[in-house]
Scaffold this motif. Structure first.
Motif, PDB file in Angstrom:
ATOM      1  N   LEU A 110      25.810  10.732 -50.940  1.00  0.00           N
ATOM      2  CA  LEU A 110      26.464  11.874 -50.387  1.00  0.00           C
ATOM      3  C   LEU A 110      25.156  12.484 -49.795  1.00  0.00           C
ATOM      4  N   MET A 111      24.114  12.839 -50.513  1.00  0.00           N
ATOM      5  CA  MET A 111      23.109  13.541 -49.969  1.00  0.00           C
ATOM      6  C   MET A 111      22.373  12.582 -48.895  1.00  0.00           C
ATOM      7  N   ALA A 112      22.207  11.204 -48.910  1.00  0.00           N
ATOM      8  CA  ALA A 112      21.362  10.548 -48.103  1.00  0.00           C
ATOM      9  C   ALA A 112      22.217  10.708 -46.839  1.00  0.00           C
ATOM     10  N   VAL A 113      23.762  10.453 -46.801  1.00  0.00           N
ATOM     11  CA  VAL A 113      24.505  10.540 -45.780  1.00  0.00           C
ATOM     12  C   VAL A 113      24.336  11.836 -45.056  1.00  0.00           C
ATOM     13  N   GLY A 114      24.647  12.731 -45.678  1.00  0.00           N
ATOM     14  CA  GLY A 114      24.590  14.217 -45.156  1.00  0.00           C
ATOM     15  C   GLY A 114      23.245  14.422 -44.542  1.00  0.00           C
ATOM     16  N   GLY A 115      22.054  13.909 -45.074  1.00  0.00           N
ATOM     17  CA  GLY A 115      20.872  14.099 -44.802  1.00  0.00           C
ATOM     18  C   GLY A 115      20.525  13.633 -43.486  1.00  0.00           C
ATOM     19  N   PHE A 116      21.098  12.252 -43.336  1.00  0.00           N
ATOM     20  CA  PHE A 116      20.899  11.426 -42.230  1.00  0.00           C
ATOM     21  C   PHE A 116      21.577  12.079 -40.865  1.00  0.00           C
ATOM     22  N   VAL A 117      22.835  12.580 -41.234  1.00  0.00           N
ATOM     23  CA  VAL A 117      23.252  13.397 -40.388  1.00  0.00           C
ATOM     24  C   VAL A 117      22.731  14.687 -39.939  1.00  0.00           C
ATOM     25  N   GLU A 118      22.052  15.490 -40.684  1.00  0.00           N
ATOM     26  CA  GLU A 118      21.262  16.381 -40.377  1.00  0.00           C
ATOM     27  C   GLU A 118      19.794  16.087 -39.670  1.00  0.00           C
ATOM     28  N   LEU A 119      19.311  14.973 -39.944  1.00  0.00           N
ATOM     29  CA  LEU A 119      18.021  14.345 -39.416  1.00  0.00           C
ATOM     30  C   LEU A 119      18.501  14.035 -37.930  1.00  0.00           C
ATOM     31  N   ALA A 120      19.551  13.118 -37.773  1.00  0.00           N
ATOM     32  CA  ALA A 120      19.995  12.819 -36.582  1.00  0.00           C
ATOM     33  C   ALA A 120      20.189  14.049 -35.526  1.00  0.00           C
ATOM     34  N   THR A 121      21.025  15.139 -36.252  1.00  0.00           N
ATOM     35  CA  THR A 121      21.301  16.082 -35.461  1.00  0.00           C
ATOM     36  C   THR A 121      19.926  16.851 -34.867  1.00  0.00           C
ATOM     37  N   ALA A 122      18.924  17.106 -36.016  1.00  0.00           N
ATOM     38  CA  ALA A 122      17.710  17.893 -35.636  1.00  0.00           C
ATOM     39  C   ALA A 122      16.968  16.787 -34.529  1.00  0.00           C
ATOM     40  N   TRP A 123      16.892  15.768 -34.523  1.00  0.00           N
ATOM     41  CA  TRP A 123      16.136  14.872 -33.542  1.00  0.00           C
ATOM     42  C   TRP A 123      16.646  15.048 -32.370  1.00  0.00           C
ATOM     43  N   ARG A 124      18.362  14.947 -32.207  1.00  0.00           N
ATOM     44  CA  ARG A 124      18.992  15.283 -31.094  1.00  0.00           C
ATOM     45  C   ARG A 124      18.772  16.421 -30.325  1.00  0.00           C
ATOM     46  N   VAL A 125      18.610  17.429 -30.875  1.00  0.00           N
ATOM     47  CA  VAL A 125      18.069  18.520 -30.203  1.00  0.00           C
ATOM     48  C   VAL A 125      16.719  19.243 -29.979  1.00  0.00           C
ATOM     49  N   GLY A 126      15.705  18.177 -30.431  1.00  0.00           N
ATOM     50  CA  GLY A 126      14.422  18.144 -30.080  1.00  0.00           C
ATOM     51  C   GLY A 126      13.548  18.856 -31.588  1.00  0.00           C
ATOM     52  N   LEU A 127      14.244  19.047 -32.517  1.00  0.00           N
ATOM     53  CA  LEU A 127      13.626  19.776 -33.640  1.00  0.00           C
ATOM     54  C   LEU A 127      12.838  18.715 -34.551  1.00  0.00           C
ATOM     55  N   VAL A 128      12.978  17.418 -34.197  1.00  0.00           N
ATOM     56  CA  VAL A 128      12.106  16.491 -34.843  1.00  0.00           C
ATOM     57  C   VAL A 128      11.483  15.425 -33.996  1.00  0.00           C
ATOM     58  N   ALA A 129      10.106  15.464 -33.824  1.00  0.00           N
ATOM     59  CA  ALA A 129       9.300  14.960 -32.806  1.00  0.00           C
ATOM     60  C   ALA A 129       9.116  13.580 -33.213  1.00  0.00           C
ATOM     61  N   THR A 130      10.064  12.766 -32.961  1.00  0.00           N
ATOM     62  CA  THR A 130       9.849  11.231 -33.124  1.00  0.00           C
ATOM     63  C   THR A 130      10.927  10.484 -32.228  1.00  0.00           C
ATOM     64  N   ASP A 131      10.875   9.282 -32.197  1.00  0.00           N
ATOM     65  CA  ASP A 131      11.687   8.269 -31.463  1.00  0.00           C
ATOM     66  C   ASP A 131      12.877   7.882 -32.399  1.00  0.00           C
ATOM     67  N   ALA A 132      13.723   6.735 -31.724  1.00  0.00           N
ATOM     68  CA  ALA A 132      14.855   6.416 -32.474  1.00  0.00           C
ATOM     69  C   ALA A 132      13.946   5.632 -33.580  1.00  0.00           C
ATOM     70  N   MET A 133      13.157   4.662 -33.444  1.00  0.00           N
ATOM     71  CA  MET A 133      12.432   3.937 -34.460  1.00  0.00           C
ATOM     72  C   MET A 133      11.905   4.841 -35.602  1.00  0.00           C
ATOM     73  N   GLY A 134      11.389   5.966 -35.374  1.00  0.00           N
ATOM     74  CA  GLY A 134      11.148   6.836 -36.339  1.00  0.00           C
ATOM     75  C   GLY A 134      12.220   7.326 -37.109  1.00  0.00           C
ATOM     76  N   ILE A 135      13.482   7.535 -36.641  1.00  0.00           N
ATOM     77  CA  ILE A 135      14.391   7.995 -37.220  1.00  0.00           C
ATOM     78  C   ILE A 135      14.974   6.933 -38.333  1.00  0.00           C
ATOM     79  N   ILE A 136      14.982   5.778 -37.750  1.00  0.00           N
ATOM     80  CA  ILE A 136      15.196   4.280 -38.407  1.00  0.00           C
ATOM     81  C   ILE A 136      14.347   4.309 -39.439  1.00  0.00           C
ATOM     82  N   ASP A 137      12.873   4.289 -39.365  1.00  0.00           N
ATOM     83  CA  ASP A 137      12.191   4.127 -40.289  1.00  0.00           C
ATOM     84  C   ASP A 137      12.093   5.496 -41.603  1.00  0.00           C
ATOM     85  N   GLN A 138      12.316   6.552 -41.003  1.00  0.00           N
ATOM     86  CA  GLN A 138      12.671   7.749 -42.094  1.00  0.00           C
ATOM     87  C   GLN A 138      13.725   7.384 -42.944  1.00  0.00           C
TER      88      GLN A 138
END
Length: 167
Positions: A122-150
Motif C-alpha cells: 500500500l505504501m509503495a502504490v501510494g508512493g508511486f501515485v505521489e511520485l507520478a503526481t509530483a513528476w507531472r506537475v514538475g516537482l521531480v526533475a526527471t523523465d519517464a525512464m527516471g520514474i520507472i527506474d525509481q
C-alpha cells in the motif's frame, strides 16, 4: 464549459446530471483503459518473476502518461472538493494494492508477516501515485525512464525483503 468545448448545453444535460458526473465518467474511462493495459500485462507475464512484471506494469503506466499527459491528472490529480473523484482515487490505490499483494503473496518468504507485506505494498502504490503526481506537475526533475527506474528500485527493495525465489 460547454461553450469552450463547442457543445450545446442541452447535449451536456442529456448525458450528465452535473459536473461531477462528467468528471466521474472521464475518470472511469481513463481508469478502465489503464487497468485493461495492466490486466493484459499480468495475463501475458503470469510465469515471469514478480520484479520483471512490476517493472513492465510501471513502464506501461508511466509511458502511457508521458505519451498523453492529459491522462495522469485525471487519475492522480488533486481532486479536493470533488468527493466522487477523491473516493475513486482512494479506491484505485486500494484495488492496485490488492492486485499486487495478492499476485505476489504466493512468493512471500516463510516467516514474513502478510499484513506488514500488504501495508508495504500500500505504501509503495501510494508512493508511486505521489511520485507520478509530483513528476507531472514538475516537482521531480526527471523523465519517464527516471520514474520507472525509481519505482522499480523501490520495488526491488520490497521484493528482496518479502519474496522468495527468482526476482
Amino acid at each position: 464549459m460547454c461553450a469552450r468545448a463547442g457543445l450545446n448545453d442541452r447535449y451536456f444535460r442529456e448525458s450528465f446530471a452535473d459536473r461531477d458526473t462528467l468528471l466521474a465518467a472521464a475518470w472511469d474511462q481513463v481508469r478502465q483503459e489503464t487497468t485493461a493495459t495492466v490486466a493484459t500485462i499480468l495475463a501475458d507475464l503470469v510465469d515471469t518473476p514478480p520484479l520483471a512484471v512490476l517493472h513492465r506494469v510501471i513502464e506501461a503506466v508511466v509511458v502511457n502518461f508521458a505519451d498523453d499527459p492529459r491522462r495522469a491528472p485525471v487519475l492522480f490529480g488533486d481532486h479536493a472538493g470533488c468527493a466522487i473523484l477523491e473516493r475513486r482515487r482512494h479506491d484505485l490505490i486500494l484495488v492496485a494494492t490488492e492486485v499486487l499483494a495478492t499476485g505476489m503473496a504466493p512468493h512471500l518468504r516463510t516467516g514474513r508477516d502478510r499484513d506488514l507485506f500488504r501495508g508495504s505494498v500500500l505504501m509503495a502504490v501510494g508512493g508511486f501515485v505521489e511520485l507520478a503526481t509530483a513528476w507531472r506537475v514538475g516537482l521531480v526533475a526527471t523523465d519517464a525512464m527516471g520514474i520507472i527506474d525509481q519505482t522499480t528500485h523501490f520495488g526491488t527493495v520490497l521484493v528482496d525483503y518479502y519474496l522468495e525465489g527468482e526476482h
